[in-house]
Scaffold this motif. Structure first.
Motif, PDB file in Angstrom:
ATOM      1  N   THR A  44       1.049  -1.450  -0.220  1.00  0.00           N
ATOM      2  CA  THR A  44       0.084   0.303  -0.503  1.00  0.00           C
ATOM      3  C   THR A  44       1.189   1.181  -0.150  1.00  0.00           C
ATOM      4  N   ASP A  45       2.098   1.083   0.604  1.00  0.00           N
ATOM      5  CA  ASP A  45       3.218   2.393   0.086  1.00  0.00           C
ATOM      6  C   ASP A  45       3.278   2.419  -0.925  1.00  0.00           C
ATOM      7  N   SER A  46       3.615   1.694  -1.996  1.00  0.00           N
ATOM      8  CA  SER A  46       4.366   1.509  -2.474  1.00  0.00           C
ATOM      9  C   SER A  46       2.892   2.568  -3.748  1.00  0.00           C
ATOM     10  N   THR A  47       2.088   1.880  -3.564  1.00  0.00           N
ATOM     11  CA  THR A  47       0.791   2.233  -4.616  1.00  0.00           C
ATOM     12  C   THR A  47       0.116   3.764  -4.313  1.00  0.00           C
ATOM     13  N   LYS A  48       1.188   4.284  -2.834  1.00  0.00           N
ATOM     14  CA  LYS A  48       1.110   5.820  -2.946  1.00  0.00           C
ATOM     15  C   LYS A  48       1.833   6.659  -3.256  1.00  0.00           C
ATOM     16  N   MET A  49       2.516   6.270  -3.574  1.00  0.00           N
ATOM     17  CA  MET A  49       3.877   6.573  -4.522  1.00  0.00           C
ATOM     18  C   MET A  49       3.715   7.676  -5.668  1.00  0.00           C
TER      19      MET A  49
END
Length: 50
Positions: A44-49
């Motif tokens: 989920t952190d990688s998709t927010k970037m």
């Protein structure tokens, strides 16, 4: 992980009979839950970037 482990340990100490489910919760389910949470946060952190 600590919550799952502690409750399974309490159940293990107070229960009579077989203890396979408590041992499974302590040494398999708790670590796998932590790993799943880590992977979820990583994805989920990688998709927010983006």
């Amino acid at each position: 992980m600590a919550v799952i482990f502690v409750f399974a340990a309490i159940s293990l100490a107070t229960a009579s009979g077989t203890h396979w489910t408590q041992l499974f919760a302590m040494f398999i389910f708790a670590p796998v839950s932590v790993l799943g949470g880590f992977l979820y946060l990583r994805v989920t952190d990688s998709t927010k970037m983006v």
